[in-house]
Design a protein around this motif. Structure first.
Motif, PDB file in Angstrom:
ATOM      1  N   PRO A  13       0.826  -1.212   0.000  1.00  0.00           N
ATOM      2  CA  PRO A  13       0.000   0.000   0.000  1.00  0.00           C
ATOM      3  C   PRO A  13       0.862   1.264   0.000  1.00  0.00           C
ATOM      4  O   PRO A  13       1.965   1.292   0.549  1.00  0.00           O
ATOM      5  N   THR A  14       0.355   2.302  -0.639  1.00  0.00           N
ATOM      6  CA  THR A  14       1.016   3.601  -0.664  1.00  0.00           C
ATOM      7  C   THR A  14       0.188   4.587   0.164  1.00  0.00           C
ATOM      8  O   THR A  14      -0.737   4.190   0.883  1.00  0.00           O
ATOM      9  N   LYS A  15       0.485   5.856   0.035  1.00  0.00           N
ATOM     10  CA  LYS A  15      -0.277   6.882   0.748  1.00  0.00           C
ATOM     11  C   LYS A  15      -1.695   7.019   0.205  1.00  0.00           C
ATOM     12  O   LYS A  15      -2.570   7.565   0.873  1.00  0.00           O
ATOM     13  N   ASN A  16      -1.899   6.534  -1.008  1.00  0.00           N
ATOM     14  CA  ASN A  16      -3.226   6.579  -1.619  1.00  0.00           C
ATOM     15  C   ASN A  16      -4.141   5.559  -0.921  1.00  0.00           C
ATOM     16  O   ASN A  16      -3.864   4.360  -0.948  1.00  0.00           O
ATOM     17  N   PRO A  17      -5.238   5.991  -0.316  1.00  0.00           N
ATOM     18  CA  PRO A  17      -6.117   5.043   0.408  1.00  0.00           C
ATOM     19  C   PRO A  17      -6.667   3.923  -0.459  1.00  0.00           C
ATOM     20  O   PRO A  17      -6.969   2.838   0.058  1.00  0.00           O
ATOM     21  N   PHE A  18      -6.797   4.171  -1.767  1.00  0.00           N
ATOM     22  CA  PHE A  18      -7.330   3.129  -2.644  1.00  0.00           C
ATOM     23  C   PHE A  18      -6.366   1.947  -2.778  1.00  0.00           C
ATOM     24  O   PHE A  18      -6.780   0.872  -3.221  1.00  0.00           O
ATOM     25  N   THR A  19      -5.109   2.149  -2.411  1.00  0.00           N
ATOM     26  CA  THR A  19      -4.138   1.053  -2.498  1.00  0.00           C
ATOM     27  C   THR A  19      -4.040   0.258  -1.204  1.00  0.00           C
ATOM     28  O   THR A  19      -3.320  -0.746  -1.154  1.00  0.00           O
ATOM     29  N   TRP A  20      -4.732   0.660  -0.171  1.00  0.00           N
ATOM     30  CA  TRP A  20      -4.638  -0.044   1.112  1.00  0.00           C
ATOM     31  C   TRP A  20      -5.209  -1.454   1.042  1.00  0.00           C
ATOM     32  O   TRP A  20      -4.935  -2.282   1.908  1.00  0.00           O
ATOM     33  N   ILE A  21      -5.971  -1.723   0.008  1.00  0.00           N
ATOM     34  CA  ILE A  21      -6.524  -3.067  -0.167  1.00  0.00           C
ATOM     35  C   ILE A  21      -5.427  -4.092  -0.442  1.00  0.00           C
ATOM     36  O   ILE A  21      -5.644  -5.301  -0.350  1.00  0.00           O
ATOM     37  N   PHE A  22      -4.215  -3.603  -0.786  1.00  0.00           N
ATOM     38  CA  PHE A  22      -3.076  -4.511  -0.944  1.00  0.00           C
ATOM     39  C   PHE A  22      -2.781  -5.294   0.329  1.00  0.00           C
ATOM     40  O   PHE A  22      -2.126  -6.336   0.283  1.00  0.00           O
ATOM     41  N   LEU A  23      -3.250  -4.801   1.455  1.00  0.00           N
ATOM     42  CA  LEU A  23      -3.049  -5.524   2.714  1.00  0.00           C
ATOM     43  C   LEU A  23      -3.778  -6.859   2.720  1.00  0.00           C
ATOM     44  O   LEU A  23      -3.377  -7.788   3.429  1.00  0.00           O
ATOM     45  N   LEU A  24      -4.840  -6.963   1.928  1.00  0.00           N
ATOM     46  CA  LEU A  24      -5.691  -8.148   1.972  1.00  0.00           C
ATOM     47  C   LEU A  24      -5.758  -8.919   0.663  1.00  0.00           C
ATOM     48  O   LEU A  24      -6.176 -10.076   0.659  1.00  0.00           O
ATOM     49  N   VAL A  25      -5.354  -8.286  -0.442  1.00  0.00           N
ATOM     50  CA  VAL A  25      -5.554  -8.894  -1.760  1.00  0.00           C
ATOM     51  C   VAL A  25      -4.277  -8.764  -2.595  1.00  0.00           C
ATOM     52  O   VAL A  25      -3.609  -7.728  -2.562  1.00  0.00           O
ATOM     53  N   SER A  26      -3.969  -9.817  -3.342  1.00  0.00           N
ATOM     54  CA  SER A  26      -2.789  -9.793  -4.206  1.00  0.00           C
ATOM     55  C   SER A  26      -3.030  -9.029  -5.503  1.00  0.00           C
ATOM     56  O   SER A  26      -2.116  -8.411  -6.037  1.00  0.00           O
ATOM     57  N   CYS A  27      -4.244  -9.099  -6.024  1.00  0.00           N
ATOM     58  CA  CYS A  27      -4.562  -8.466  -7.306  1.00  0.00           C
ATOM     59  C   CYS A  27      -5.774  -7.543  -7.154  1.00  0.00           C
ATOM     60  O   CYS A  27      -6.858  -7.835  -7.684  1.00  0.00           O
ATOM     61  N   PRO A  28      -5.627  -6.427  -6.450  1.00  0.00           N
ATOM     62  CA  PRO A  28      -6.780  -5.543  -6.234  1.00  0.00           C
ATOM     63  C   PRO A  28      -7.265  -4.852  -7.505  1.00  0.00           C
ATOM     64  O   PRO A  28      -8.397  -4.364  -7.529  1.00  0.00           O
ATOM     65  N   ASN A  29      -6.443  -4.819  -8.552  1.00  0.00           N
ATOM     66  CA  ASN A  29      -6.932  -4.263  -9.814  1.00  0.00           C
ATOM     67  C   ASN A  29      -8.093  -5.085 -10.351  1.00  0.00           C
ATOM     68  O   ASN A  29      -9.060  -4.553 -10.906  1.00  0.00           O
ATOM     69  N   TYR A  30      -8.029  -6.414 -10.154  1.00  0.00           N
ATOM     70  CA  TYR A  30      -9.152  -7.270 -10.552  1.00  0.00           C
ATOM     71  C   TYR A  30     -10.336  -7.095  -9.603  1.00  0.00           C
ATOM     72  O   TYR A  30     -11.496  -7.169 -10.030  1.00  0.00           O
ATOM     73  N   THR A  31     -10.050  -6.879  -8.332  1.00  0.00           N
ATOM     74  CA  THR A  31     -11.126  -6.656  -7.361  1.00  0.00           C
ATOM     75  C   THR A  31     -11.930  -5.416  -7.726  1.00  0.00           C
ATOM     76  O   THR A  31     -13.164  -5.432  -7.734  1.00  0.00           O
ATOM     77  N   TYR A  32     -11.218  -4.331  -8.035  1.00  0.00           N
ATOM     78  CA  TYR A  32     -11.899  -3.096  -8.427  1.00  0.00           C
ATOM     79  C   TYR A  32     -12.601  -3.234  -9.780  1.00  0.00           C
ATOM     80  O   TYR A  32     -13.675  -2.664  -9.999  1.00  0.00           O
ATOM     81  N   GLU A  33     -12.000  -4.009 -10.680  1.00  0.00           N
ATOM     82  CA  GLU A  33     -12.637  -4.233 -11.985  1.00  0.00           C
ATOM     83  C   GLU A  33     -13.969  -4.967 -11.808  1.00  0.00           C
ATOM     84  O   GLU A  33     -14.978  -4.626 -12.441  1.00  0.00           O
ATOM     85  N   LEU A  34     -13.959  -5.976 -10.942  1.00  0.00           N
ATOM     86  CA  LEU A  34     -15.194  -6.702 -10.646  1.00  0.00           C
ATOM     87  C   LEU A  34     -16.231  -5.759 -10.048  1.00  0.00           C
ATOM     88  O   LEU A  34     -17.416  -5.791 -10.434  1.00  0.00           O
ATOM     89  N   GLY A  35     -15.808  -4.911  -9.116  1.00  0.00           N
ATOM     90  CA  GLY A  35     -16.737  -3.959  -8.502  1.00  0.00           C
ATOM     91  C   GLY A  35     -17.340  -2.992  -9.502  1.00  0.00           C
ATOM     92  O   GLY A  35     -18.528  -2.650  -9.412  1.00  0.00           O
ATOM     93  N   SER A  36     -16.539  -2.563 -10.488  1.00  0.00           N
ATOM     94  CA  SER A  36     -17.046  -1.647 -11.512  1.00  0.00           C
ATOM     95  C   SER A  36     -18.177  -2.286 -12.310  1.00  0.00           C
ATOM     96  O   SER A  36     -19.222  -1.664 -12.556  1.00  0.00           O
ATOM     97  N   TRP A  37     -17.979  -3.534 -12.695  1.00  0.00           N
ATOM     98  CA  TRP A  37     -19.006  -4.192 -13.502  1.00  0.00           C
ATOM     99  C   TRP A  37     -20.221  -4.604 -12.669  1.00  0.00           C
ATOM    100  O   TRP A  37     -21.339  -4.673 -13.190  1.00  0.00           O
ATOM    101  N   LEU A  38     -20.023  -4.863 -11.393  1.00  0.00           N
ATOM    102  CA  LEU A  38     -21.182  -5.087 -10.521  1.00  0.00           C
ATOM    103  C   LEU A  38     -22.013  -3.811 -10.426  1.00  0.00           C
ATOM    104  O   LEU A  38     -23.254  -3.851 -10.451  1.00  0.00           O
TER     105      LEU A  38
END
Length: 348
Positions: free
Chosen positions: A271-296
């Motif tokens: 994770p960086t200072k950007n809060p949207f990257t804090w999901i790296f603490l729990l997920v290896s590929c959060p870009n896919y997590t956010y992609e799934l959320g967009s289509w949901l």
């Protein structure tokens, strides 16, 4: 007399300070510096066989021990111009994995006479070209349905517009998503592999273009009905969509900053200072997590069955990719965080 005669026969020391020729103590001889022996370079002989037929394709003599697989591919290309380096797969075993271009010859488990196996990967095309093609298609196809160009719906609906504001909002969200992808391909992504098989572009385009047409046909259809819960459902869906789009972009920027330009180095993303990257603490590929959320979010916004099906298929494919990358992280980095899941925190 004898003494005088002896003195006369011996040279005398000059009075002006010149050195006498009288025998004196022997002066030590200067030793010449020993020549440094150059370490002999052991060259390799490289034999390349066809992985299927085991026929000898090429023999390379006097290959330097620090030569890389990428350099060996270039040497092989000179004798077989039809197989350019990106098309080659060089392996230690006919059924083994391809060696990396940066692998060094002397570090591989081979002797001074090395045998490699070649497999043709087929015609290649750059990743950038593939991404631009597969993302530009859905953008243009969707707009064709949105503007209701002729031969799609009944003639009386040609170039008409929908009376539902959610249809216009859906078009803006869909267009934003693919414009974002195109810009990321050009200015953000750094690819570890320069090319991919040419056949993949047809498979990928069929997937993206086909689903875009299917979704757009129903969302922009004159008989389309808005979501059940109206404006409240649409606003919630828009919030989810935009949140995940920003998150996806943030992850792409974070991943880009991990790899210097022109490098193939891999590091553990944190994770960086950007809060949207804090999901790296729990997920290896959060870009896919956010992609799934967009289509949901887009599915909830349009309440359209083809969109839901596209989201499901995309989720299955992204899960496969995420699991593969997660395994790769665990194998490559011993200190990789064990709390992380591939795509969904604590679930998957």
């Amino acid at each position: 007399m004898d003494t005088l005669a002896l003195e006369a026969t011996q040279p005398k020391k000059a009075q002006n300070g010149a050195v006498s020729l009288l025998p004196g103590p022997p002066t030590p001889a200067k030793r010449k510096p020993a020549k440094k022996t150059k370490k002999a370079v052991v060259f390799f002989e490289v034999e390349i066989l066809d992985a299927k037929t085991k026929d000898k394709l090429c023999f390379l003599d006097k290959v330097e021990p620090n030569a890389t697989i990428g350099e060996i591919k270039s040497m092989f290309h000179k004798s077989h111009p039809q197989w350019y380096p990106a098309r080659q797969s060089i392996r230690l075993d006919p059924k083994g994995k391809s060696l990396k271009d940066e692998d060094v010859l002397q570090h591989l488990p081979v002797g001074t006479t090395a045998t490699f196996y070649f497999r043709d990967l087929g015609a290649q095309i750059s990743w950038v070209t593939v991404f631009l093609t597969e993302y530009a298609g859905p953008l243009l196809i969707y707009l064709m349905f949105y503007f209701r160009v002729p031969f799609i719906y009944a003639p009386k609906y040609d170039f008409t517009t929908s009376k539902h504001w959610v249809v216009h909002l859906a078009c803006m969200c869909h267009s934003f998503h693919y414009v974002k992808r195109l810009l990321e391909t050009l200015f953000v992504h750094r690819f570890s592999h320069g090319t991919m098989p040419l056949r993949n572009i047809f498979k990928n385009c069929t997937y993206y273009w086909g689903f875009a047409a299917w979704m757009a046909y129903y969302i922009n259809h004159p008989l389309y009905t808005p979501p059940t819960y109206g404006e409240q459902q649409i606003r919630l869906a828009l919030t989810v969509f935009l949140f995940c789009q920003i998150g996806n972009f943030s992850i792409h920027i974070a991943l880009r900053n991990l790899r210097p330009p022109g490098s193939k180095t891999r590091k553990i993303p944190y994770p960086t200072k950007n809060p949207f990257t804090w999901i790296f603490l729990l997920v290896s590929c959060p870009n896919y997590t956010y992609e799934l959320g967009s289509w949901l979010g887009f599915t909830l916004m349009t309440q359209c069955l083809p969109v839901a099906f596209f989201t499901l298929v995309g989720f299955i494919q992204m899960t496969v990719w995420a699991k593969g990358k997660h395994r790769s992280y665990l194998k490559e980095f011993r200190d990789y965080p064990t709390l992380r899941s591939p795509i969904l925190p604590f679930i998957l």
